[in-house]
Design a protein around this motif. Sequence first.
Motif, PDB file in Angstrom:
ATOM      1  N   LEU A 175       0.739  -1.329   0.044  1.00 31.64           N
ATOM      2  CA  LEU A 175      -0.123  -0.112  -0.003  1.00 31.64           C
ATOM      3  C   LEU A 175       0.968   1.164   0.103  1.00 31.64           C
ATOM      4  N   HIS A 176       0.322   2.424  -0.805  1.00 36.49           N
ATOM      5  CA  HIS A 176       1.089   3.723  -0.326  1.00 36.49           C
ATOM      6  C   HIS A 176       0.540   4.119   0.893  1.00 36.49           C
ATOM      7  N   LYS A 177       1.246   5.000   1.602  1.00 37.71           N
ATOM      8  CA  LYS A 177       0.709   5.111   3.027  1.00 37.71           C
ATOM      9  C   LYS A 177       1.149   6.542   3.452  1.00 37.71           C
ATOM     10  N   PRO A 178       1.119   7.667   2.561  1.00 29.11           N
ATOM     11  CA  PRO A 178       1.611   8.904   3.239  1.00 29.11           C
ATOM     12  C   PRO A 178       0.484   9.313   4.130  1.00 29.11           C
ATOM     13  N   VAL A 179       0.861  10.360   5.088  1.00 28.57           N
ATOM     14  CA  VAL A 179       0.217  10.884   6.424  1.00 28.57           C
ATOM     15  C   VAL A 179      -0.400  12.358   5.740  1.00 28.57           C
ATOM     16  N   TYR A 180      -1.850  12.475   6.456  1.00 24.63           N
ATOM     17  CA  TYR A 180      -2.446  13.766   5.888  1.00 24.63           C
ATOM     18  C   TYR A 180      -3.269  14.260   7.408  1.00 24.63           C
ATOM     19  N   THR A 181      -3.740  15.362   7.103  1.00 25.16           N
ATOM     20  CA  THR A 181      -4.388  16.097   8.104  1.00 25.16           C
ATOM     21  C   THR A 181      -5.606  16.244   8.011  1.00 25.16           C
ATOM     22  N   THR A 182      -6.467  15.909   9.306  1.00 23.66           N
ATOM     23  CA  THR A 182      -7.946  15.829   8.879  1.00 23.66           C
ATOM     24  C   THR A 182      -8.240  17.590   8.957  1.00 23.66           C
ATOM     25  N   PHE A 192      -9.769  15.889   3.879  1.00 23.71           N
ATOM     26  CA  PHE A 192      -8.327  16.429   3.968  1.00 23.71           C
ATOM     27  C   PHE A 192      -8.055  16.992   2.527  1.00 23.71           C
ATOM     28  N   ASP A 193      -6.739  17.715   2.843  1.00 26.13           N
ATOM     29  CA  ASP A 193      -6.380  18.667   1.567  1.00 26.13           C
ATOM     30  C   ASP A 193      -4.867  17.891   1.099  1.00 26.13           C
ATOM     31  N   ILE A 194      -4.796  17.709  -0.210  1.00 30.95           N
ATOM     32  CA  ILE A 194      -3.636  17.110  -0.691  1.00 30.95           C
ATOM     33  C   ILE A 194      -2.916  18.278  -1.401  1.00 30.95           C
ATOM     34  N   PHE A 195      -1.632  18.610  -0.920  1.00 32.38           N
ATOM     35  CA  PHE A 195      -0.828  19.666  -1.744  1.00 32.38           C
ATOM     36  C   PHE A 195      -0.207  18.858  -2.854  1.00 32.38           C
ATOM     37  N   ARG A 196      -0.608  19.548  -4.202  1.00 37.09           N
ATOM     38  CA  ARG A 196      -0.185  18.873  -5.368  1.00 37.09           C
ATOM     39  C   ARG A 196       1.135  19.270  -5.803  1.00 37.09           C
ATOM     40  N   HIS A 197       1.992  18.064  -5.794  1.00 41.58           N
ATOM     41  CA  HIS A 197       3.371  18.387  -6.160  1.00 41.58           C
ATOM     42  C   HIS A 197       3.953  17.463  -7.484  1.00 41.58           C
ATOM     43  N   ALA A 198       5.015  17.617  -7.975  1.00 37.74           N
ATOM     44  CA  ALA A 198       5.606  16.808  -8.782  1.00 37.74           C
ATOM     45  C   ALA A 198       5.613  15.374  -8.571  1.00 37.74           C
ATOM     46  N   GLY A 199       5.154  14.361  -9.358  1.00 38.20           N
ATOM     47  CA  GLY A 199       5.725  12.991  -9.020  1.00 38.20           C
ATOM     48  C   GLY A 199       5.151  12.435  -7.390  1.00 38.20           C
ATOM     49  N   SER A 200       4.043  13.038  -7.464  1.00 40.97           N
ATOM     50  CA  SER A 200       2.969  12.679  -6.037  1.00 40.97           C
ATOM     51  C   SER A 200       1.882  11.698  -6.621  1.00 40.97           C
ATOM     52  N   PRO A 201       2.461  10.377  -6.084  1.00 41.22           N
ATOM     53  CA  PRO A 201       1.312   9.252  -6.165  1.00 41.22           C
ATOM     54  C   PRO A 201      -0.071   9.460  -5.659  1.00 41.22           C
ATOM     55  N   THR A 202      -0.058  10.094  -4.479  1.00 40.80           N
ATOM     56  CA  THR A 202      -1.470  10.651  -3.809  1.00 40.80           C
ATOM     57  C   THR A 202      -2.216  11.560  -4.949  1.00 40.80           C
ATOM     58  N   SER A 203      -1.327  12.672  -5.144  1.00 42.28           N
ATOM     59  CA  SER A 203      -2.034  13.565  -6.226  1.00 42.28           C
ATOM     60  C   SER A 203      -2.669  12.919  -7.415  1.00 42.28           C
ATOM     61  N   GLU A 237       3.554  24.189   2.695  1.00 43.13           N
ATOM     62  CA  GLU A 237       2.259  23.983   2.225  1.00 43.13           C
ATOM     63  C   GLU A 237       1.618  22.588   2.956  1.00 43.13           C
ATOM     64  N   THR A 238       2.665  21.702   2.902  1.00 40.59           N
ATOM     65  CA  THR A 238       2.206  20.061   3.551  1.00 40.59           C
ATOM     66  C   THR A 238       1.761  20.598   4.975  1.00 40.59           C
ATOM     67  N   ALA A 239       2.367  21.470   5.562  1.00 43.29           N
ATOM     68  CA  ALA A 239       1.924  21.878   6.994  1.00 43.29           C
ATOM     69  C   ALA A 239       0.528  22.809   7.182  1.00 43.29           C
ATOM     70  N   TYR A 326       7.874  16.532   7.432  1.00 43.50           N
ATOM     71  CA  TYR A 326       6.699  16.226   6.985  1.00 43.50           C
ATOM     72  C   TYR A 326       6.892  15.601   5.442  1.00 43.50           C
ATOM     73  N   TRP A 327       8.126  15.777   5.007  1.00 42.93           N
ATOM     74  CA  TRP A 327       8.427  15.028   3.820  1.00 42.93           C
ATOM     75  C   TRP A 327       9.899  14.943   3.542  1.00 42.93           C
ATOM     76  N   SER A 328      10.392  14.134   2.749  1.00 46.96           N
ATOM     77  CA  SER A 328      11.856  14.273   2.696  1.00 46.96           C
ATOM     78  C   SER A 328      12.029  13.775   1.132  1.00 46.96           C
TER      79      SER A 328
HETATM   80  C1  LIG Z   1       1.954  14.584  10.403  1.00 47.36           C
HETATM   81  C2  LIG Z   1       1.779  15.045   9.040  1.00 47.36           C
HETATM   82  C3  LIG Z   1       0.939  15.550   8.387  1.00 47.36           C
HETATM   83  C4  LIG Z   1       0.877  15.842   6.888  1.00 47.36           C
HETATM   84  N1  LIG Z   1      -0.473  16.366   6.383  1.00 47.36           N
HETATM   85  C5  LIG Z   1      -0.438  16.843   5.296  1.00 47.36           C
HETATM   86  C6  LIG Z   1      -1.534  17.626   4.543  1.00 47.36           C
HETATM   87  O1  LIG Z   1      -2.570  17.634   4.992  1.00 47.36           O
HETATM   88  N2  LIG Z   1      -1.465  17.587   3.225  1.00 47.36           N
HETATM   89  C7  LIG Z   1      -0.332  17.441   2.456  1.00 47.36           C
HETATM   90  O2  LIG Z   1      -0.500  17.617   1.465  1.00 47.36           O
HETATM   91  N3  LIG Z   1       0.562  16.766   2.993  1.00 47.36           N
HETATM   92  C8  LIG Z   1       0.836  16.383   4.301  1.00 47.36           C
HETATM   93  N4  LIG Z   1       1.841  15.813   4.934  1.00 47.36           N
HETATM   94  C9  LIG Z   1       2.814  15.731   4.057  1.00 47.36           C
HETATM   95  C10 LIG Z   1       2.907  14.268   3.290  1.00 47.36           C
HETATM   96  O3  LIG Z   1       2.626  13.008   4.069  1.00 47.36           O
HETATM   97  C11 LIG Z   1       4.000  14.115   2.169  1.00 47.36           C
HETATM   98  O4  LIG Z   1       4.285  15.128   1.356  1.00 47.36           O
HETATM   99  C12 LIG Z   1       4.092  12.747   1.454  1.00 47.36           C
HETATM  100  O5  LIG Z   1       5.423  12.701   0.801  1.00 47.36           O
HETATM  101  C13 LIG Z   1       3.087  12.746   0.276  1.00 47.36           C
HETATM  102  O6  LIG Z   1       2.881  11.822  -0.415  1.00 47.36           O
HETATM  103  P1  LIG Z   1       3.007  11.764  -1.981  1.00 47.36           P
HETATM  104  O7  LIG Z   1       1.983  10.447  -2.401  1.00 47.36           O
HETATM  105  O8  LIG Z   1       2.471  12.891  -2.514  1.00 47.36           O
HETATM  106  O9  LIG Z   1       4.460  11.612  -2.182  1.00 47.36           O
HETATM  107  P2  LIG Z   1       5.522  10.522  -2.129  1.00 47.36           P
HETATM  108  O10 LIG Z   1       5.127   9.196  -2.666  1.00 47.36           O
HETATM  109  O11 LIG Z   1       5.615  10.304  -0.450  1.00 47.36           O
HETATM  110  O12 LIG Z   1       6.925  11.076  -2.709  1.00 47.36           O
HETATM  111  C14 LIG Z   1       7.023  11.211  -3.794  1.00 47.36           C
HETATM  112  C15 LIG Z   1       8.029  11.961  -4.361  1.00 47.36           C
HETATM  113  O13 LIG Z   1       7.535  13.565  -4.139  1.00 47.36           O
HETATM  114  C16 LIG Z   1       8.230  14.223  -3.197  1.00 47.36           C
HETATM  115  N5  LIG Z   1       7.583  14.909  -2.310  1.00 47.36           N
HETATM  116  C17 LIG Z   1       6.958  14.425  -1.311  1.00 47.36           C
HETATM  117  N6  LIG Z   1       6.351  15.837  -0.773  1.00 47.36           N
HETATM  118  C18 LIG Z   1       6.739  16.773  -1.527  1.00 47.36           C
HETATM  119  C19 LIG Z   1       6.534  18.040  -1.364  1.00 47.36           C
HETATM  120  N7  LIG Z   1       5.609  18.586  -0.472  1.00 47.36           N
HETATM  121  N8  LIG Z   1       6.838  18.960  -2.346  1.00 47.36           N
HETATM  122  C20 LIG Z   1       7.851  18.373  -3.356  1.00 47.36           C
HETATM  123  N9  LIG Z   1       7.981  16.959  -3.401  1.00 47.36           N
HETATM  124  C21 LIG Z   1       7.544  16.294  -2.479  1.00 47.36           C
HETATM  125  C22 LIG Z   1       9.356  13.150  -2.575  1.00 47.36           C
HETATM  126  O14 LIG Z   1      10.595  13.620  -2.198  1.00 47.36           O
HETATM  127  C23 LIG Z   1       9.268  12.088  -3.559  1.00 47.36           C
HETATM  128  O15 LIG Z   1      10.365  12.414  -4.486  1.00 47.36           O
HETATM  129  C24 LIG Z   1       1.946  15.506   6.095  1.00 47.36           C
HETATM  130  C25 LIG Z   1       2.841  14.948   6.718  1.00 47.36           C
HETATM  131  C26 LIG Z   1       3.031  14.394   8.156  1.00 47.36           C
HETATM  132  C27 LIG Z   1       4.057  13.647   8.948  1.00 47.36           C
END
Ligand SMILES: Cc1cc2nc3c(=O)[nH]c(=O)nc-3n(C[C@H](O)[C@H](O)[C@H](O)COP(=O)(O)OP(=O)(O)OC[C@H]3O[C@@H](n4cnc5c(N)ncnc54)[C@H](O)[C@@H]3O)c2cc1C
Length: 328
Positions: A175-182, A192-203, A237-239, A326-328
Amino acid sequence: MDKITADTPASLQTRGHIATEGQRAIDALKQRAAEWDVPCDISENVAIFCVWNCEARLTRQDETVDIALTAPDRRLLLTLQGSLADLFEEQKLTVSWDDVAEGALAPGLSLMRVRSVCRRSPGFLRVSVEADDAARFSRGGLHFRLLLPPKNRKPVWPRINASGRTIWPDGDDTLHKPVYTTVKQAGTVLDFDIFRHAGSPTSDWAESEPIGQTVGIMGPGGGSCPPGQPLYLFGDETALPAISRMLSLAEGPVHAFVRSAPEDLCELLDDPRVSRVDDLLAALEATPSDHGGFTWFAAHAEAARKARLLLSGRGLTKRDFTAAAYWS
Ligand SMILES: Cc1cc2nc3c(=O)[nH]c(=O)nc-3n(C[C@H](O)[C@H](O)[C@H](O)COP(=O)(O)OP(=O)(O)OC[C@H]3O[C@@H](n4cnc5c(N)ncnc54)[C@H](O)[C@@H]3O)c2cc1C
């Protein structure tokens, strides 16, 4: 004692037993407490480990250990049981539990139906999901893990096994398991709100019209609004969703510094407590070092590391601040 099974209501206690090498079980618990920085009170033959408002009490008699777990609710009881089962398994110790919810969904996991996805602002998608037990996400921590199954595959959800451990799907079922905020919870609906960024499987998933799909929502977890006054909040943005929640929960003065496009601030644009900044670390550095309140910082892992260094360099401790990756 109440039974913990997948079908019975909440149970607040359960017991287990380790038949050999009891001292090793107590040593492992002590070490886990040190790693997690949680209390573990050890007298001669008893170890009491406290975490998440739960207690694990290990009582050793010669080679054997009796385990008694107590928790305020079923989710926490099963979570504690699972993490101790993991710990003892790592140590090759065998625990016999009186009750195990074998086959139940992982503790805290709700399966929810996607109700809608819309463009909240240029940089964010708002997702609404629904389930009968959604209201439990209005209490406790502000965050949850979103569990997304691989595309075009029947979902396999994490479940509790016969030892009380949570077994996660792997291989093709991972499973893909990112963390989000209610951001909002009302009735059976959670937003919940997803920040749209390049390469995001969740977006990508959210933009693929997933209405009607089932996703896993696991939690709640993480912190709520820190109690210190004044409160200094810094985040990218993610915060932004977390900062928005904290601004609505805070009871005292708050100064929030957000790195995001102005059009994504929405209602926060007019909030006098919020400033938009381009450099979060510079904004943090410019705050008074002796404000006496609490500092909360969340952004990329490297920025969080630098924030931690800066704040601990000011002599502050974890009672005074948190700096989260919040992300790496
Ligand atoms: C406690 C907590 C609460 C959070 N709440 C939210 C929330 O409400 N909304 C929200 O949008 N995010 C939130 N985040 C951040 C979110 O979990 C991460 O950004 C996560 O990586 C998103 O998954 P993904 O599928 O977009 O990308 P991933 O599969 O995790 O990563 C794919 C690629 O995208 C890159 N990436 C990840 N995040 C970003 C970014 N912000 N900008 C640019 N590149 C990025 C990674 O480095 C990687 O290369 C939260 C994180 C934590 C720890």
